[in-house]
Design an enzyme around this catalytic site. Sequence first.
Site, PDB file in Angstrom:
ATOM      1  N   ASP A  16      31.705  24.723 -42.065  1.00 53.08           N
ATOM      2  CA  ASP A  16      31.266  25.531 -40.921  1.00 53.08           C
ATOM      3  C   ASP A  16      31.843  26.944 -41.045  1.00 53.08           C
ATOM      4  OD1 ASP A  16      30.434  26.420 -38.378  1.00 53.08           O
ATOM      5  OD2 ASP A  16      30.797  24.484 -37.459  1.00 53.08           O
ATOM      6  N   HIS A 207      33.325  19.298 -30.911  1.00 53.91           N
ATOM      7  CA  HIS A 207      33.215  20.376 -31.897  1.00 53.91           C
ATOM      8  C   HIS A 207      32.973  21.666 -31.105  1.00 53.91           C
ATOM      9  CE1 HIS A 207      31.626  21.834 -35.939  1.00 53.91           C
ATOM     10  NE2 HIS A 207      30.979  22.680 -35.144  1.00 53.91           N
ATOM     11  N   HIS A 209      33.070  25.700 -30.494  1.00 49.32           N
ATOM     12  CA  HIS A 209      33.157  27.064 -31.042  1.00 49.32           C
ATOM     13  C   HIS A 209      33.826  27.918 -29.971  1.00 49.32           C
ATOM     14  CE1 HIS A 209      30.999  26.875 -34.928  1.00 49.32           C
ATOM     15  NE2 HIS A 209      30.550  25.737 -34.401  1.00 49.32           N
ATOM     16  N   CYS A 240      27.123  28.917 -36.731  1.00 45.47           N
ATOM     17  CA  CYS A 240      25.848  28.477 -37.307  1.00 45.47           C
ATOM     18  C   CYS A 240      24.979  29.706 -37.550  1.00 45.47           C
ATOM     19  CB  CYS A 240      25.153  27.513 -36.340  1.00 45.47           C
ATOM     20  SG  CYS A 240      23.497  27.074 -36.875  1.00 45.47           S
TER      21      CYS A 240
HETATM   22  P1  HMG Z   1      12.262  23.017 -45.303  1.00 45.74           P
HETATM   23  O1  HMG Z   1      11.801  24.278 -45.933  1.00 45.74           O
HETATM   24  O2  HMG Z   1      11.546  22.541 -44.070  1.00 45.74           O
HETATM   25  O3  HMG Z   1      12.264  21.832 -46.369  1.00 45.74           O
HETATM   26  O4  HMG Z   1      13.817  23.130 -45.003  1.00 45.74           O
HETATM   27  P2  HMG Z   1      11.092  20.932 -46.903  1.00 45.74           P
HETATM   28  O5  HMG Z   1      11.494  19.510 -46.702  1.00 45.74           O
HETATM   29  O6  HMG Z   1       9.763  21.381 -46.373  1.00 45.74           O
HETATM   30  O7  HMG Z   1      11.125  21.275 -48.462  1.00 45.74           O
HETATM   31  C1  HMG Z   1      10.905  22.604 -48.933  1.00 45.74           C
HETATM   32  C2  HMG Z   1      11.692  22.827 -50.201  1.00 45.74           C
HETATM   33  O8  HMG Z   1      13.081  22.705 -49.925  1.00 45.74           O
HETATM   34  C3  HMG Z   1      11.375  21.768 -51.290  1.00 45.74           C
HETATM   35  O9  HMG Z   1      11.512  22.419 -52.556  1.00 45.74           O
HETATM   36  C4  HMG Z   1      12.503  20.789 -51.124  1.00 45.74           C
HETATM   37  O10 HMG Z   1      12.780  20.074 -52.316  1.00 45.74           O
HETATM   38  C5  HMG Z   1      13.665  21.719 -50.781  1.00 45.74           C
HETATM   39  P3  HMG Z   1      10.235  22.935 -53.376  1.00 45.74           P
HETATM   40  O11 HMG Z   1       9.390  21.714 -53.564  1.00 45.74           O
HETATM   41  O12 HMG Z   1       9.604  23.977 -52.493  1.00 45.74           O
HETATM   42  O13 HMG Z   1      10.857  23.494 -54.624  1.00 45.74           O
HETATM   43  N1  HMG Z   1      14.717  21.019 -50.045  1.00 45.74           N
HETATM   44  C6  HMG Z   1      16.028  21.118 -50.336  1.00 45.74           C
HETATM   45  N2  HMG Z   1      16.685  21.824 -51.280  1.00 45.74           N
HETATM   46  C7  HMG Z   1      18.040  21.681 -51.309  1.00 45.74           C
HETATM   47  N3  HMG Z   1      18.729  20.896 -50.456  1.00 45.74           N
HETATM   48  C8  HMG Z   1      18.096  20.184 -49.506  1.00 45.74           C
HETATM   49  C9  HMG Z   1      16.699  20.293 -49.419  1.00 45.74           C
HETATM   50  N4  HMG Z   1      15.775  19.744 -48.600  1.00 45.74           N
HETATM   51  C10 HMG Z   1      14.581  20.195 -48.990  1.00 45.74           C
HETATM   52  N5  HMG Z   1      18.812  19.416 -48.677  1.00 45.74           N
HETATM   53  C11 HMG Z   1      15.987  22.196 -44.652  1.00 45.74           C
HETATM   54  C12 HMG Z   1      14.498  22.046 -44.381  1.00 45.74           C
HETATM   55  C13 HMG Z   1      16.692  21.187 -43.751  1.00 45.74           C
HETATM   56  C14 HMG Z   1      16.256  21.891 -46.108  1.00 45.74           C
HETATM   57  C15 HMG Z   1      16.427  23.666 -44.323  1.00 45.74           C
HETATM   58  O14 HMG Z   1      15.965  23.981 -43.058  1.00 45.74           O
HETATM   59  C16 HMG Z   1      17.920  23.833 -44.377  1.00 45.74           C
HETATM   60  O15 HMG Z   1      18.511  23.762 -45.455  1.00 45.74           O
HETATM   61  N6  HMG Z   1      18.572  24.084 -43.218  1.00 45.74           N
HETATM   62  C17 HMG Z   1      20.035  24.147 -43.173  1.00 45.74           C
HETATM   63  C18 HMG Z   1      20.502  24.963 -42.012  1.00 45.74           C
HETATM   64  C19 HMG Z   1      21.990  24.889 -41.931  1.00 45.74           C
HETATM   65  O16 HMG Z   1      22.686  24.497 -42.846  1.00 45.74           O
HETATM   66  N7  HMG Z   1      22.531  25.288 -40.755  1.00 45.74           N
HETATM   67  C20 HMG Z   1      23.961  25.277 -40.530  1.00 45.74           C
HETATM   68  C21 HMG Z   1      24.540  23.906 -40.392  1.00 45.74           C
HETATM   69  S1  HMG Z   1      24.337  23.204 -38.782  1.00 45.74           S
HETATM   70  C22 HMG Z   1      25.675  23.834 -37.870  1.00 45.74           C
HETATM   71  O17 HMG Z   1      26.350  24.709 -38.322  1.00 45.74           O
HETATM   72  C23 HMG Z   1      26.010  23.203 -36.561  1.00 45.74           C
HETATM   73  C24 HMG Z   1      27.229  22.282 -36.631  1.00 45.74           C
HETATM   74  O18 HMG Z   1      28.373  22.966 -37.084  1.00 45.74           O
HETATM   75  C25 HMG Z   1      27.531  21.675 -35.253  1.00 45.74           C
HETATM   76  C26 HMG Z   1      27.600  22.704 -34.126  1.00 45.74           C
HETATM   77  O19 HMG Z   1      28.303  23.732 -34.259  1.00 45.74           O
HETATM   78  O20 HMG Z   1      26.954  22.438 -33.106  1.00 45.74           O
HETATM   79  C27 HMG Z   1      26.970  21.105 -37.584  1.00 45.74           C
HETATM   80 MG    MG Z   2      29.619  24.240 -35.866  1.00 43.53          MG
END
Ligand code: HMG
Ligand code: MG
Length: 310
Positions: A16, A207, A209, A240
């Site tokens: 994070d 959790h 912030h 985030c």
């Molecule tokens: P998308 O574009 O909708 O994915 O992204 P898709 O399923 O349509 O696939 C598109 C392409 O992405 C494909 O590749 C997949 O293979 C690839 P292509 O065929 O075009 O070459 N793909 C991936 N590549 C690598 N790793 C993966 C993956 N999945 C699909 N896992 C996705 C959907 C979820 C991947 C995207 O939206 C994403 O990566 N989001 C992450 C956002 C993020 O990390 N946010 C921060 C974390 S959450 C947070 O901080 C909150 C928390 O701390 C709690 C709080 O504070 O409340 C946890």
């Molecule tokens: Mg967080």
Amino acid sequence: MNWPTHVTVKEVGPRDGLQNEKKLIPTTVKTNWIDHLSESGLRHIEITSFVHPKWVPALADAKDVAKSIQRREGIVYSALVPNQKGLEAALETNVDEIAIFMSATDTHNKKNINKSIVETLPILRQTAEEAIKANKPVRAYVSTAFFCPYEGRTNPENVRKISESLLEMGVYELSIGDTVGTASPLQVEETLKHLLKNIPVNKLAMHFHDTRGTALPNTLKALEMGIAAFDSSCGGLGGCPYAPGASGNTATEDLLYMLHQMGIETGISEEKIIKNALFMETQIGKSLPSKSLKAYKGRISTLSKKGDKR
Ligand code: HMG
Ligand code: MG
């Protein structure tokens, strides 16, 4: 007050904390940091996330980080994954635990993982099922559990429904997220009262912030209500990238200070965490939000002006 006597602190700084940093931190710096954090008494460290590198470039080296750390016995090294693709990559590195995540509000869920809540549930169900089959315990985050930067105040009933769906998937713990750091102790009480009607207290972690300085007051309220697991981030790094206005998590060292002063054990060395915060502050090249770190630097600077070598 009936505080818990021991609290589990889960360090989320390497995930994070670093996911929101503009400056790319070299992999070796991240792994050194995690290795030093491993010497502080922490028992749980979330080391990275296996999300799409275009969405979170700061953690594009997830595999290298997970493969290069020096694992210490007794520590759970976990990683965040959004789907099966992320899980497959995480399993190649043999992390100990998987963290899945979704939001309690549809708009943040879409902005963050490009899917509605309804579309996300089956993806997470399958991801959790496969992780459990691979003998990895699964933890789940419920983001925007108090407030959504797009939809406003979150209805606790939505948090409960999502939490129960995640528990049905076999997750062992829910981490209830104040993603943008807007909750007050009263809202924490209201939401927890609602959740605790149906969910055992030992299934819940918080959790917070600390965007507006409410993370510790909120922690205190959660402690009063029996919660004994909290996420935090060394130095107070974090946020985030898809939640405008979100800033760092509760700083681990500030949380430890409060807990230890209250006689609550954690098994973690405040001093070692502060030194780790100082290390990362130097690497990132900007002041981190941690108050304990500021106090430590102030003390060192006063002592050095007086010529004291301690
Ligand atoms: P998308 O574009 O909708 O994915 O992204 P898709 O399923 O349509 O696939 C598109 C392409 O992405 C494909 O590749 C997949 O293979 C690839 P292509 O065929 O075009 O070459 N793909 C991936 N590549 C690598 N790793 C993966 C993956 N999945 C699909 N896992 C996705 C959907 C979820 C991947 C995207 O939206 C994403 O990566 N989001 C992450 C956002 C993020 O990390 N946010 C921060 C974390 S959450 C947070 O901080 C909150 C928390 O701390 C709690 C709080 O504070 O409340 C946890
Ligand atoms: Mg967080």
